[in-house]
Structure formats: C-alpha cells, structure tokens
Design a protein around this motif. Structure first.
Motif: not given
Length: 257
Positions: A4-7, A171-174, A200-203, A241-247
């Motif tokens: 989670d890149t943004h919480a 990058f773009l947060g989705i 990936l992000e939640t906000d 999921e794997d790609a988002m984690y590596r990104n």
C-alpha cells in the motif's frame, strides 16, 4: 504480497482500533505500507505510527490545502523529519484548485519549496493534484522532478495527461475508485499506461473500493483493486499483484532489501 503506497493510519478514524487494524494487515497479505503525512500535526503522528511497526514506512509533507501551516522555519523541521531512517518520500504535496482552501499562488510557492526539498534530499515525491493538471505538469517539469521520481497519487486526469506524467518519470497511484462503475476514464488510463508505471494505494480511511464503498477503508481492501486492474488488463491477479509490488519497491527505492 501487497504494498500500500499511500495510507493515513495516523488519521483520527483509526483512533479506536489502530493497533488492531495494523496488526491484522500481514494476515490479509499486506506486507508493506507507506503512511503519508498531510498536515503539520500529522508529521509527528506519522512518525510514531511508523516507528512502532516494522512493515511501515513514512512520507512527510504538507498537503496543498494546509500549506498555510508552513514557514521557512518549519521547512527546516520538515527537512529533519524527511531525514529520519524510515522516510521514503516527500509528500503528500501538490496543488488542489477544487477546494480553494489556499490561494493558488500560495499553493504553488510551497509546492515548489517542497519539491526543492525532495531534490536536495534525493527523495521521490507523492503528488496530490486536483483540478490542476496543467500547472502541476508545468511545475514538475520546471523543478526536474523526473530526476527524483515520484507518484501522482489518486490519479484522476485523462489518459493523455497520464502518458505525459509517465513520460516525465512518474508512477500513477491506483486505488478504490477503479472499482467504481462510473470510473470510465480511470479504467481507460489503467488499460493504456504501461503496467510498470502503476502502483496500488488506498488513501485510507478514504475511497474504499466496491463492495465496501462509503465505509472506512483499510489496506486489507486492496485485493479488490488488484482484481479490477487484472480484469482491465486481461492478466491474472497474481501477475498484477507481483507487478504492483515490484513497482512500489522501485518507486520508493526499496529493491534489494
């Protein structure tokens, strides 16, 4: 593994059960979380939350709606937070012309100041941009933000703008919005942008995905976002999921941990 890149777990929405929620995340497959400050008071709250949990990192910055809280003296204090060990980015910072809580000139001034701080410390940035696509892109180019990298959080603009941000090295947060039925433009963006530029992000506690829209969001809801992205791109959830984690690791320079 989910990153989670943004919480915003320092938010008062988690005051009653913060520790319970955070302890539950690894069991839900969430192995990494970046907690993002947005107000002056949230800087210290974020530090305390992050330093108490091994799977969390911090980003420190002042949201455009709150830049009235900043001064030259406070910029030095913000710099000290950004130099702490668990800090991986400056953010969230940017422009918000929708709410109009701060003058545009004031937002632009402190946006540039915080971008300068990120460049000085060689940290990526977390960008908040609402109804301000043109000015955001112009300033990011002026400040050579591609040299430090970063992410446009909660991306909401056009496919054309998305490709320009990606070209600029961002990058773009989705997040949960991609699961909404009326999110046609965001779905088009997710289909068009290279997979390696999405994270990936939640906000959280905001923007919970379907089927939990309107409730308090947590990182445990990210599998719904993974599923939506996988369906849009016609790939498996595992690959997504794997790609988002590596990104996310590349965004925050955490590869090879």
């Amino acid at each position: 593994m989910i990153f989670d890149t943004h919480a915003h777990y320092e938010d008062e929405a988690f005051d009653e059960d913060r520790e319970e929620v955070l302890r539950s995340l690894p069991a839900a497959g969430v192995t990494d979380v970046v907690n993002v400050a947005s107000t002056w008071d949230s800087l210290e709250k974020t530090r305390k939350v992050v330093e108490s949990h091994d799977h969390m990192y911090a980003a420190y910055g002042i949201h455009p709606d709150n830049v009235y809280e900043l001064s030259e003296e406070r910029m030095e204090k913000l710099k000290a937070y950004c130099r702490t060990q668990r800090c991986v980015a400056v953010g969230e910072i940017g422009l918000d012309y929708h709410h109009g809580k701060e003058t545009r000139d004031g937002q632009i001034f402190w946006f540039r100041k915080q971008l300068e701080l990120a460049r000085e410390l060689d940290l990526p940035v977390i960008i908040h941009s609402r109804d301000a696509a043109e000015d955001t892109m112009r300033i990011l180019r002026d400040e050579k933000t591609g040299e430090t990298g970063g992410v446009v959080h909660c991306y909401s603009y056009s496919v054309e703008d998305a490709l320009q941000y990606v070209k600029a090295g961002l990058f773009l947060g989705i997040g949960g919005v991609v699961t909404f039925k009326n999110a046609r433009r965001l779905k088009e963006t997710v289909a068009a942008v290279p997979l390696e530029n999405l994270v990936l992000e939640t906000d959280c506690p905001y923007l919970a995905p379907e089927p939990h829209r309107g409730t308090r969001n947590t990182s445990a809801n990210l599998p719904y976002v993974v599923r939506a992205i996988a369906e849009i791109r016609h790939i498996s959830e595992e690959e997504t999921e794997d790609a988002m984690y590596r990104n996310a690791e590349r965004l925050y320079r955490l590869t090879g941990r």
